[in-house]
Design a protein around this motif. Structure first.
Motif, PDB file in Angstrom:
ATOM      1  N   THR A  75      50.199 -49.411  -3.625  1.00 39.44           N
ATOM      2  CA  THR A  75      49.425 -49.623  -1.398  1.00 39.44           C
ATOM      3  C   THR A  75      49.099 -48.525  -1.116  1.00 39.44           C
ATOM      4  N   LEU A  76      49.855 -47.092  -1.526  1.00 36.62           N
ATOM      5  CA  LEU A  76      49.846 -45.945  -0.849  1.00 36.62           C
ATOM      6  C   LEU A  76      49.319 -45.748  -1.579  1.00 36.62           C
ATOM      7  N   LEU A  77      49.340 -45.349  -2.832  1.00 34.37           N
ATOM      8  CA  LEU A  77      47.495 -44.479  -3.477  1.00 34.37           C
ATOM      9  C   LEU A  77      46.212 -45.701  -3.196  1.00 34.37           C
ATOM     10  N   ALA A  78      45.893 -46.765  -2.842  1.00 37.21           N
ATOM     11  CA  ALA A  78      45.055 -46.876  -2.434  1.00 37.21           C
ATOM     12  C   ALA A  78      44.602 -46.552  -1.218  1.00 37.21           C
TER      13      ALA A  78
ATOM     14  N   THR B 281      49.827 -52.198   5.505  1.00 39.82           N
ATOM     15  CA  THR B 281      50.883 -52.945   3.823  1.00 39.82           C
ATOM     16  C   THR B 281      49.879 -53.858   2.784  1.00 39.82           C
ATOM     17  N   ALA B 282      50.031 -53.887   1.764  1.00 40.83           N
ATOM     18  CA  ALA B 282      49.610 -54.574   0.794  1.00 40.83           C
ATOM     19  C   ALA B 282      48.784 -55.846   1.553  1.00 40.83           C
ATOM     20  N   ALA B 283      49.544 -56.740   2.394  1.00 38.29           N
ATOM     21  CA  ALA B 283      49.093 -57.605   2.935  1.00 38.29           C
ATOM     22  C   ALA B 283      47.667 -57.706   3.761  1.00 38.29           C
TER      23      ALA B 283
ATOM     24  N   PRO C  46      42.284 -56.868   5.979  1.00 35.94           N
ATOM     25  CA  PRO C  46      41.225 -55.754   7.156  1.00 35.94           C
ATOM     26  C   PRO C  46      41.769 -56.092   8.368  1.00 35.94           C
ATOM     27  N   GLN C  47      40.877 -56.927   8.738  1.00 32.22           N
ATOM     28  CA  GLN C  47      40.379 -57.228   9.781  1.00 32.22           C
ATOM     29  C   GLN C  47      41.119 -57.618  11.162  1.00 32.22           C
ATOM     30  N   ALA C  48      42.033 -58.102   9.967  1.00 33.66           N
ATOM     31  CA  ALA C  48      43.361 -58.740  10.925  1.00 33.66           C
ATOM     32  C   ALA C  48      44.392 -57.384  11.172  1.00 33.66           C
ATOM     33  N   PHE C  49      44.308 -57.015  10.824  1.00 32.29           N
ATOM     34  CA  PHE C  49      44.607 -55.368  10.747  1.00 32.29           C
ATOM     35  C   PHE C  49      44.778 -54.865  11.562  1.00 32.29           C
ATOM     36  N   VAL C  50      43.172 -55.016  11.698  1.00 33.34           N
ATOM     37  CA  VAL C  50      41.947 -53.958  13.293  1.00 33.34           C
ATOM     38  C   VAL C  50      42.832 -54.518  14.455  1.00 33.34           C
TER      39      VAL C  50
END
Length: 412
Positions: A282-285, A371-373, A378-382
C-alpha cells in the motif's frame, strides 16, 4: 551418503577458498553478489558514461527539479545529480539492497545451514552432525554464498533495464541519478524525441527524491515493513531435503549443483508476513501514485508527449517490469498495478479538493496517510474528516520524527 568426518572435512577444505572471501558480519556474501552482478552486466555490454551523456542527464535533472516547483509543495531533493553506468548503479545501490535483503537472508541461511548440517535425516545423520559441529559455521557460509549468488544474479538481470535510482519506489540511493543505458532501453520503439523522454524520466527521478528527502518517516516505514516480514519467515525445507537426500556430501560439486535452484530459497508466507507485505504494498503504491501525479502535472504544457510517456510507464508497471520481478525475487513482494492506479486517482482527487498544498500535507504524518481501504474508495477518503489534528501532531516533534514534513495550510 555420509563419509567419515575426516573425509568430509577434507572436502570442505577444498571449498574453503570460495568460502573465505570476505563478506562482513551479515548473512550474505555481498562481495560475491556484486561480482556476479557486475560480470552479468559487463557480459551484456556496459560502456562508461560519456561526458556528453553525463551533461545531458545532469541538465535534465536540474531542469525537471525546477518544473516540479510548480507541481508540489515539497522542496527540492536534488543534491549533486549524476549519470551512472550499470556497474555504477550496482555499486552505489548495494548498501540499500543489503538492508532490504539481509533480514530475510539471515533466516534463510540459518534454515539452510541447519538442514545442510543434518543431511539425509535420521539418528545417524544427527549423530554425525554433532561430531561435525565445528563445520556447521562453514555450512552456514555455504548458505550465505548461495543466497548471495541468487541476489547477484537478480541484480545483474535488473541492471540492464533500470532507469535510475528509484525504479522500485524505494530510496536505493540518496543521489538522484539516471542511466543512459536504461533510458535507451526505455526509449526503444517510442517515436518521441529523446529530449522529451529524458526530461520525463528526470521528472520522475527528481520527484522521488523530493518525497524521500522531505518525508523523514517514509524510509523507516518502508524498511520496517520489510524487516517485519523477515521476522516471521519460515523456509519450507522439504524441497531442500528432497534435493540432498542420498547425496555424497564429500562431493562439493554435486552438492552445490543440487542447492543452486532458486526455488529452494523461496519462503513460505505466514499471516504475519502477509500483513507486513500488504502494508508495504500500500505504501509503495502511494509513493508511485504520488510521483506519477506530480510528474504528469509538472510536464503538462511543457512536454507534448506527456500522455504517451505516462501510458508507457503504466504499461511497464502493468506487465511486471524488471524492477518488480527482481524485488519479488529478493524480498517476496510483487507490486500490484491495480493499487498504483487507485493511488494515483486518490492523489488527483485530493489535489482537486484541497489544492497542491493540502494534498502534500497528507505526507506530514503516517497517521494521516490513506489505507488500503481508502484506495478502494478514494472519494470517501477525500470527503472524510482528518483523523488527527495536524497542528497537534506537529507540535514538539523534532526534525527526525514523523510529523516534521510539510504542514497543512493554516498551520503554524
Amino acid at each position: 551418503m555420509f563419509g567419515d568426518p575426516e573425509q568430509m572435512a577434507a572436502a570442505m577444505r577444498q571449498f574453503a577458498d570460495m568460502l573465505s572471501a570476505p563478506q562482513g558480519s551479515g548473512p550474505v556474501n555481498w562481495d560475491m553478489a556484486k561480482n556476479i552482478a557486475r560480470h552479468a552486466v559487463v557480459a551484456e555490454g556496459d560502456p562508461s558514461v560519456m561526458e556528453g551523456e553525463r551533461r545531458q542527464i545532469v541538465e535534465a535533472l536540474r531542469l525537471a527539479d525546477l518544473w516540479l516547483n510548480e507541481a508540489t509543495a515539497l522542496p527540492s531533493g536534488l543534491d549533486g545529480p549524476e549519470a551512472w553506468s550499470r556497474s555504477e548503479w550496482i555499486e552505489k545501490t548495494v548498501p540499500v539492497w543489503k538492508r532490504l535483503c539481509d533480514p530475510i537472508a539471515a533466516r534463510m541461511v540459518e534454515t539452510m545451514g541447519g538442514t545442510l548440517g543434518t543431511l539425509g535425516g535420521g539418528a545417524e545423520a544427527q549423530a554425525m552432525a554433532a561430531q561435525l559441529g565445528p563445520l556447521m559455521g562453514m555450512m552456514r557460509q555455504m548458505g550465505g554464498m548461495m543466497v548471495g549468488s541468487q541476489i547477484g544474479q537478480a541484480l545483474g538481470t535488473l541492471a540492464p533495464e533500470v532507469i535510475g535510482s528509484s525504479d522500485i519506489g524505494l530510496p536505493l540511493s540518496e543521489t538522484a541519478a539516471l542511466l543512459p543505458g536504461g533510458i535507451a532501453a526505455f526509449s526503444h520503439g517510442l517515436e518521441i524525441p529523446s529530449e522529451e523522454i529524458r526530461l520525463y524520466l528526470a521528472l520522475r527521478e527528481a520527484a522521488h527524491h523530493r518525497l524521500f528527502r522531505h518525508v523523514p518517516w517514509l524510509r523507516t516505514q518502508l524498511f520496517g515493513a520489510v524487516e517485519e516480514y523477515a521476522k516471521g519467515i519460515t523456509v519450507d525445507t522439504s524441497a531442500l531435503e528432497e534435493q540432498i537426500r542420498g547425496l555424497d556430501v564429500s562431493n562439493m560439486e554435486q552438492l552445490q549443483e543440487a542447492l543452486s535452484g532458486s526455488a529452494l530459497l523461496k519462503p513460505e508466507e505466514s499471516e504475519r508476513q502477509k500483513a507486513a507485505l500488504a502494508r508495504l504494498e500500500t505504501l509503495l503504491a502511494l509513493v508511485e501514485g504520488w510521483v506519477g501525479t506530480v510528474t504528469d502535472a509538472a510536464a503538462e504544457g511543457k512536454l507534448p508527449s506527456v500522455a504517451a510517456l505516462s501510458e508507457t510507464v503504466r504499461r511497464r508497471r502493468a506487465t511486471g517490469g524488471p524492477a518488480e520481478r527482481t524485488f519479488a525475487t529478493l524480498v517476496g513482494l510483487e507490486l500490484r498495478p491495480r493499487r498504483l492506479r487507485e493511488a494515483a486517482a486518490l492523489w488527483q482527487a485530493l489535489a482537486a479538493d484541497r489544492g497542491v498544498d493540502g494534498r502534500d500535507a497528507v505526507w506530514s504524518h503516517p497517521d494521516l496517510m490513506p489505507t488500503a481501504a481508502d484506495l478502494d474508495d478514494p472519494q470517501a477518503f477525500v470527503r472524510g474528516e482528518t483523523r488527527f489534528d495536524l497542528s497537534d501532531l506537529e507540535e514538539g516533534k523534532p526534525d527526525d520524527e514523523p510529523g516534521s514534513g510539510p504542514k497543512a495550510p493554516g498551520d503554524a
